[in-house]
Design a protein around this motif. Structure first.
Motif, PDB file in Angstrom:
ATOM      1  N   ASP A   1       4.476 -38.004 -22.267  1.00 41.16           N
ATOM      2  CA  ASP A   1       4.413 -37.409 -21.153  1.00 41.16           C
ATOM      3  C   ASP A   1       3.912 -35.583 -21.481  1.00 41.16           C
ATOM      4  O   ASP A   1       4.476 -35.567 -21.773  1.00 41.16           O
ATOM      5  CB  ASP A   1       5.539 -38.012 -20.352  1.00 41.16           C
ATOM      6  N   PRO A   2       3.464 -35.672 -19.862  1.00 42.28           N
ATOM      7  CA  PRO A   2       3.008 -33.815 -19.909  1.00 42.28           C
ATOM      8  C   PRO A   2       3.850 -33.026 -20.068  1.00 42.28           C
ATOM      9  O   PRO A   2       3.924 -32.608 -20.868  1.00 42.28           O
ATOM     10  CB  PRO A   2       2.122 -34.166 -18.853  1.00 42.28           C
TER      11      PRO A   2
ATOM     12  N   TRP B   1       7.717 -29.463 -23.181  1.00 40.89           N
ATOM     13  CA  TRP B   1       8.928 -29.179 -22.976  1.00 40.89           C
ATOM     14  C   TRP B   1       9.846 -28.713 -24.837  1.00 40.89           C
ATOM     15  O   TRP B   1      10.193 -28.218 -25.185  1.00 40.89           O
ATOM     16  CB  TRP B   1      10.659 -29.815 -22.385  1.00 40.89           C
ATOM     17  N   THR B   2       9.451 -30.219 -25.309  1.00 37.45           N
ATOM     18  CA  THR B   2       9.312 -30.002 -27.032  1.00 37.45           C
ATOM     19  C   THR B   2       8.445 -28.706 -27.409  1.00 37.45           C
ATOM     20  O   THR B   2       8.925 -28.380 -28.833  1.00 37.45           O
ATOM     21  CB  THR B   2       8.296 -31.292 -27.328  1.00 37.45           C
ATOM     22  N   ARG B   3       7.607 -28.072 -26.592  1.00 36.58           N
ATOM     23  CA  ARG B   3       6.704 -27.129 -27.567  1.00 36.58           C
ATOM     24  C   ARG B   3       7.213 -25.668 -27.396  1.00 36.58           C
ATOM     25  O   ARG B   3       6.687 -24.293 -27.097  1.00 36.58           O
ATOM     26  CB  ARG B   3       5.412 -27.635 -26.814  1.00 36.58           C
ATOM     27  N   GLY B   4       8.052 -25.798 -25.826  1.00 41.44           N
ATOM     28  CA  GLY B   4       9.253 -24.569 -25.716  1.00 41.44           C
ATOM     29  C   GLY B   4       9.068 -24.069 -23.906  1.00 41.44           C
ATOM     30  O   GLY B   4       8.647 -23.230 -23.610  1.00 41.44           O
TER      31      GLY B   4
ATOM     32  N   ALA C   1       5.688 -21.859 -17.357  1.00 45.33           N
ATOM     33  CA  ALA C   1       6.902 -21.117 -17.505  1.00 45.33           C
ATOM     34  C   ALA C   1       7.083 -21.042 -18.871  1.00 45.33           C
ATOM     35  O   ALA C   1       7.603 -22.200 -19.729  1.00 45.33           O
ATOM     36  CB  ALA C   1       7.851 -20.768 -16.957  1.00 45.33           C
ATOM     37  N   LYS C   2       7.709 -20.488 -19.634  1.00 48.99           N
ATOM     38  CA  LYS C   2       8.248 -20.094 -20.984  1.00 48.99           C
ATOM     39  C   LYS C   2       9.480 -21.025 -20.497  1.00 48.99           C
ATOM     40  O   LYS C   2      10.710 -20.877 -19.746  1.00 48.99           O
ATOM     41  CB  LYS C   2       8.420 -19.301 -21.430  1.00 48.99           C
TER      42      LYS C   2
ATOM     43  N   SER D   1      17.070 -23.609 -18.408  1.00 49.01           N
ATOM     44  CA  SER D   1      15.892 -24.696 -18.089  1.00 49.01           C
ATOM     45  C   SER D   1      16.526 -25.929 -18.317  1.00 49.01           C
ATOM     46  O   SER D   1      17.344 -26.711 -19.206  1.00 49.01           O
ATOM     47  CB  SER D   1      14.001 -24.609 -18.844  1.00 49.01           C
ATOM     48  N   ARG D   2      15.901 -27.458 -16.945  1.00 53.73           N
ATOM     49  CA  ARG D   2      16.580 -28.476 -17.361  1.00 53.73           C
ATOM     50  C   ARG D   2      15.605 -29.262 -17.924  1.00 53.73           C
ATOM     51  O   ARG D   2      14.255 -29.337 -17.345  1.00 53.73           O
ATOM     52  CB  ARG D   2      16.881 -29.234 -16.113  1.00 53.73           C
TER      53      ARG D   2
END
Length: 242
Positions: free
Chosen positions: A24-25, A30-33, A57-58, A63-64
């Motif tokens: 999932d993109p 998300w896993t990369r921040g 965005a970082k 962040s959810r």
């Protein structure tokens, strides 16, 4: 598919990730921040690979995480056969099309993944075809409407292992690009792709679209974006000069 993210900086910084089968993109970012703010454009590179440009965005502490529930139709659970499923990644392009008559919808035929359920017009991207070309072609085949594409608004991903409508045991990954579009001269929709996965198309009044059974991905996109699409001003006929 390659995802290129633009980060708010001067000059803009970029993030590039390759979206592999079943990934999932949004979850991958998300896993990369990072978080995907909004997709901006989609094109093919010189090698024919799909490239999606998006604003990112970082990730912050507040962040959810992205929701991972499927957007498409999940086949019924059944006992898995003793053979590995066939991997199949399908990249498709769809559009929320508005006109003075409402929003354009198409209904899945018996050959479709979920017969009788409505979805946005569009379909799979053919080799050498850009997403914009694909959605224009599919809408012409499924509805006979001439539309004006507006912007890319959403990127959806769905992954499951199950029995396809063809009977094949698949490890299926769907990636969907969603556009907005308008139709200045709507006509009664006609499905010209005979014996395909669409058996009916129609303009649905905007205030009544929720009364139809839509795929979850179409319903999610319509709920978020349908009322944000601004129709073009009607063209006034030029008065004759006497």
């Amino acid at each position: 598919m390659r995802l290129i993210g633009l980060l708010p900086a001067v000059p803009p910084a970029t993030v590039q990730v390759e979206v592999g089968h079943g990934e999932d993109p949004r979850q991958l970012l998300w896993t990369r921040g990072f978080v995907l703010v909004r997709p901006m454009s989609a094109r093919l590179d010189d090698d024919g690979e799909l490239v999606v440009i998006a604003q990112m965005a970082k990730r912050r502490l507040t962040s959810r995480p992205p929701r991972t529930r499927p957007h498409g139709s999940r086949p019924q659970e059944e006992e898995r056969p003793p053979i590995p499923p066939i991997k199949h990644q399908r990249v498709a392009a769809y559009a929320i099309v508005r006109s003075e008559l409402g929003v354009l919808g198409t209904r899945n035929s018996e050959r479709g993944p979920v017969p009788g359920v409505w979805q946005l017009p569009g379909g799979g991207i053919e080799p050498g075809e850009t997403p914009a070309e694909a959605v224009l072609r599919e809408i012409s085949e499924e509805t006979s409407q001439h539309i004006e594409l507006d912007r890319l608004i959403d990127l959806q991903s769905d992954h499951w292992i199950g029995r396809a409508s063809t009977g094949i045991w698949e490890d299926f990954h769907a990636l969907r690009l969603i556009y907005t579009a308008t139709c200045a001269d709507p006509t009664p929709p006609v499905v010209t792709d005979v014996d395909g996965t669409t058996d009916l198309a129609r303009w649905v009044p905007l205030r009544h679209w929720r009364s139809l059974p839509w795929t979850s991905g179409a319903r999610s996109a319509l709920d978020r974006f349908a009322e944000q699409i601004h129709l073009p001003a009607p063209v006034q006929a030029a008065s004759s000069v006497r």
